[in-house]
Design a protein around this motif. Structure first.
Motif, short mmCIF file in Angstrom:
data_model
loop_
_atom_site.label_atom_id
_atom_site.label_comp_id
_atom_site.label_asym_id
_atom_site.label_seq_id
_atom_site.Cartn_x
_atom_site.Cartn_y
_atom_site.Cartn_z
N ALA A 45 0.82 -1.21 0.00
CA ALA A 45 0.00 0.00 0.00
C ALA A 45 0.85 1.26 0.00
O ALA A 45 0.37 2.33 -0.39
CB ALA A 45 -0.92 0.00 1.22
N ALA A 46 2.11 1.15 0.42
CA ALA A 46 3.00 2.31 0.50
C ALA A 46 3.88 2.46 -0.74
O ALA A 46 4.73 3.35 -0.77
CB ALA A 46 3.88 2.20 1.74
N MET A 47 3.65 1.64 -1.75
CA MET A 47 4.57 1.63 -2.89
C MET A 47 4.64 2.96 -3.62
O MET A 47 5.69 3.33 -4.17
CB MET A 47 4.20 0.52 -3.87
N ALA A 48 3.56 3.72 -3.65
CA ALA A 48 3.61 5.03 -4.32
C ALA A 48 4.56 5.98 -3.61
O ALA A 48 5.01 6.98 -4.20
CB ALA A 48 2.22 5.65 -4.39
N LEU A 49 4.90 5.69 -2.36
CA LEU A 49 5.86 6.50 -1.60
C LEU A 49 7.28 6.00 -1.80
O LEU A 49 8.23 6.78 -1.76
CB LEU A 49 5.50 6.46 -0.11
N PHE A 50 7.43 4.70 -2.05
CA PHE A 50 8.75 4.09 -2.28
C PHE A 50 9.15 4.13 -3.75
O PHE A 50 10.33 4.11 -4.08
CB PHE A 50 8.75 2.63 -1.82
N ALA A 51 8.16 4.13 -4.63
CA ALA A 51 8.37 4.12 -6.08
C ALA A 51 7.47 5.21 -6.66
O ALA A 51 6.38 4.93 -7.14
CB ALA A 51 8.05 2.75 -6.66
N PRO A 52 7.90 6.47 -6.63
CA PRO A 52 6.98 7.59 -6.83
C PRO A 52 6.70 8.01 -8.26
O PRO A 52 5.91 8.93 -8.47
CB PRO A 52 7.67 8.73 -6.06
N TYR A 53 7.34 7.39 -9.25
CA TYR A 53 7.18 7.84 -10.64
C TYR A 53 6.84 6.66 -11.55
O TYR A 53 7.05 5.49 -11.20
CB TYR A 53 8.45 8.53 -11.13
N VAL A 54 6.35 6.95 -12.74
CA VAL A 54 6.05 5.88 -13.68
C VAL A 54 7.31 5.07 -14.00
O VAL A 54 7.25 3.85 -14.18
CB VAL A 54 5.43 6.45 -14.97
N ASN A 55 8.45 5.73 -14.04
CA ASN A 55 9.71 5.04 -14.32
C ASN A 55 10.10 4.07 -13.21
O ASN A 55 10.78 3.07 -13.46
CB ASN A 55 10.82 6.07 -14.53
N SER A 56 9.64 4.33 -11.99
CA SER A 56 10.04 3.51 -10.83
C SER A 56 9.68 2.05 -11.01
O SER A 56 10.38 1.15 -10.52
CB SER A 56 9.36 4.05 -9.57
N TYR A 57 8.58 1.78 -11.69
CA TYR A 57 8.07 0.42 -11.78
C TYR A 57 8.78 -0.41 -12.85
O TYR A 57 8.62 -1.63 -12.90
CB TYR A 57 6.54 0.46 -11.98
N ARG A 58 9.58 0.25 -13.67
CA ARG A 58 10.42 -0.49 -14.63
C ARG A 58 11.54 -1.24 -13.89
O ARG A 58 12.07 -2.22 -14.40
CB ARG A 58 11.02 0.47 -15.66
N ARG A 59 11.92 -0.73 -12.72
CA ARG A 59 12.98 -1.36 -11.93
C ARG A 59 12.51 -2.66 -11.27
O ARG A 59 13.30 -3.60 -11.10
CB ARG A 59 13.45 -0.37 -10.86
N LEU A 60 11.24 -2.73 -10.90
CA LEU A 60 10.74 -3.82 -10.07
C LEU A 60 10.31 -4.99 -10.93
O LEU A 60 9.12 -5.26 -11.12
CB LEU A 60 9.59 -3.31 -9.20
N ALA A 61 11.28 -5.69 -11.47
CA ALA A 61 11.02 -6.83 -12.36
C ALA A 61 12.04 -7.93 -12.08
O ALA A 61 13.11 -7.68 -11.53
CB ALA A 61 11.11 -6.39 -13.82
N ARG A 62 11.72 -9.14 -12.49
CA ARG A 62 12.58 -10.29 -12.16
C ARG A 62 14.00 -10.14 -12.70
O ARG A 62 14.95 -10.61 -12.09
CB ARG A 62 11.97 -11.57 -12.75
N SER A 63 14.15 -9.49 -13.83
CA SER A 63 15.46 -9.46 -14.49
C SER A 63 16.30 -8.25 -14.11
O SER A 63 17.33 -7.99 -14.72
CB SER A 63 15.25 -9.45 -16.01
#
Length: 455
Positions: free
Chosen positions: A304-322
């Motif tokens: 639920a706090a991810m928008a605070l830990f990963a605050p931008y659209v680019n942030s979610y490109r990092r959170l992947a298996r590879s």
């Protein structure tokens, strides 16, 4: 090293006099972590000991846009009133790259009635630290901050590239922990360490991370507010140093498509205010119930706090298996595949590492949020899931996959609102919605490449 915990205005004046300071950069960290404020002559600063700024200045998104209507204006008045800023004497630092003797001081934001502005990032972290203090606890944190050195580029349509080092060549392969790869940028890092020494930043070790041109700096453990201030100062410092060496330093979570992302791993523990013992360890050295409850809180509330830990659209490109970043909130001992890691340590140094946070996160907001998750775990005595002793990447995704999904989760989690402050959550989510809408107006090369003639 100055003992800053008890630094007062008399100490501040003496400090400025000893360094013959003539100008003061009066700084306020905004929601993105950008330094806002004014530059004042020393005499003006000493006379006023503060300044005023419009209250929306700390509530600006990365695009500089404001909402046109909505709940944002239930917190911030449309008349754009002034905030009253007060310097925190303990934050004074020299500006090493300034031509004239210049100091920088971080300010706290108050309304005209003397109350802290609740949505200012520093206010949010102070609020959470006060909750810990009320329980007789002192939180202790130590961030590890990753970043990339990249070649200077003024064309945002072109992919980023690693810079050339002393050899005249750019990195083309992974050089994790390579001493020689770090030495390629010796002149830059000599300046960075010199700047950090002048600014009394408690940086520890420097290593080369996995990505081409990717580095990591570790900070010594301390109180969350002091570490957030130091990360804030460090980001300014390294960007300035890199520019002086004809390159950029970036804290984007995922600046290059084929390289790993950058994180801000945060080690955290809690000390009892009276006994000065680490509450994560029992007298016999075994992990305490508080240790497991804190982990349980992180597992329960991190999604639920991810928008605070990963605050931008680019942030979610990092959170992947590879990408060498976590994809879930499993926990484990000495296991870097999990989102919540317990490093091997002595009982006195037992701690928990949140590996989810991106390097692009505002340090004040990120530290407040991770401490809030742990606090709720302690208060509700939340038991964690069984320890993950294998490869957590084999498990399912358990984190939001986009900023839109993360914002919806944050808006729905009332307990985080209570700890971090409802006004802050309102302002933050409204600003992030604006940023998300701006991004959705942009058509990417991938869409043109694969959809233009195929759908």
């Amino acid at each position: 090293m100055v003992v800053r915990e008890s630094f007062n205005f008399s100490d501040l004046e003496q400090w400025l006099n000893e360094r013959r300071v003539t100008e003061i950069e009066c700084l306020v960290p905004d929601l993105t972590g950008v330094a806002r404020g004014k530059i004042l002559p020393r005499e003006k600063f000493t006379e006023d000991r503060g300044m005023r700024l419009p209250e929306a200045i700390v509530a600006i998104g990365v695009t500089g846009e404001f909402p046109e209507e909505g709940p944002y204006y239930d917190v911030i008045t449309p008349t754009d009133r002034d905030m009253h800023l007060r310097p925190d004497p303990a934050t004074v630092r020299i500006v090493p790259w300034a031509v004239d003797p210049t100091a920088q001081v971080i300010h706290d934001c108050f309304d005209r009635h003397g109350q802290l502005v609740p949505y200012a990032p520093r206010s949010v972290l102070r609020r959470v630290c006060d909750l810990y203090a009320a329980e007789g606890w002192d939180p202790v944190v130590a961030p590890e901050l990753e970043f990339y050195l990249i070649e200077r580029s003024t064309d945002s349509n072109q992919p980023l590239r690693p810079p050339r080092g002393r050899s005249g060549r750019a990195e083309t392969s992974r050089q994790v922990y390579s001493i020689d790869a770090v030495n390629e940028f010796d002149p830059l890092f000599e300046d960075i360490y010199a700047y950090c020494e002048q600014m009394e930043l408690n940086v520890d070790t420097l290593i080369h991370e996995v990505g081409a041109g990717q580095m990591e700096i570790n900070f010594l453990h301390n109180h969350p507010m002091q570490l957030a201030d130091e990360v804030f100062f460090f980001k300014r410092t390294i960007r300035e140093a890199a520019l002086r060496h004809e390159m950029y330093a970036t804290f984007m979570a995922k600046p290059m498509a084929n390289e790993p992302g950058s994180a801000m791993h945060v080690h955290q523990s809690i000390v009892d205010r009276h006994t000065r013992r680490n509450i994560f360890s029992n007298d016999d050295g075994s992990p305490s119930k508080a240790f497991f409850w804190y982990i349980g809180g992180l597992q329960r509330y991190i999604p639920a706090a991810m928008a605070l830990f990963a605050p931008y659209v680019n942030s979610y490109r990092r959170l992947a298996r590879s990408t060498a970043a976590p994809i879930n909130i499993q926990w484990g001992t000495d296991n870097r595949t999990v989102g919540i890691r317990s490093p091997v340590a002595t009982p006195a140094a037992r701690r928990i590492e949140n590996r989810v946070i991106g390097a692009d996160a505002n340090p004040y907001v990120a530290l407040a949020a991770t401490l809030a998750c742990g606090y709720l775990g302690l208060k509700h005595r939340i038991e964690p899931t069984p320890e993950c002793k294998g490869d957590a990447y084999l498990g399912a995704y358990a984190l939001p996959r986009s900023l839109g999904e993360a914002l919806a989760a944050l808006k729905a989690e009332g307990e985080l609102h209570d700890v971090l402050g409802k006004d802050f959550i309102t302002v933050y989510t409204e600003i992030k919605e604006i940023e998300h809408e701006e991004f959705m107006k942009v058509i990417s090369p991938w869409e043109r490449e694969h959809l233009l003639l195929h759908v």
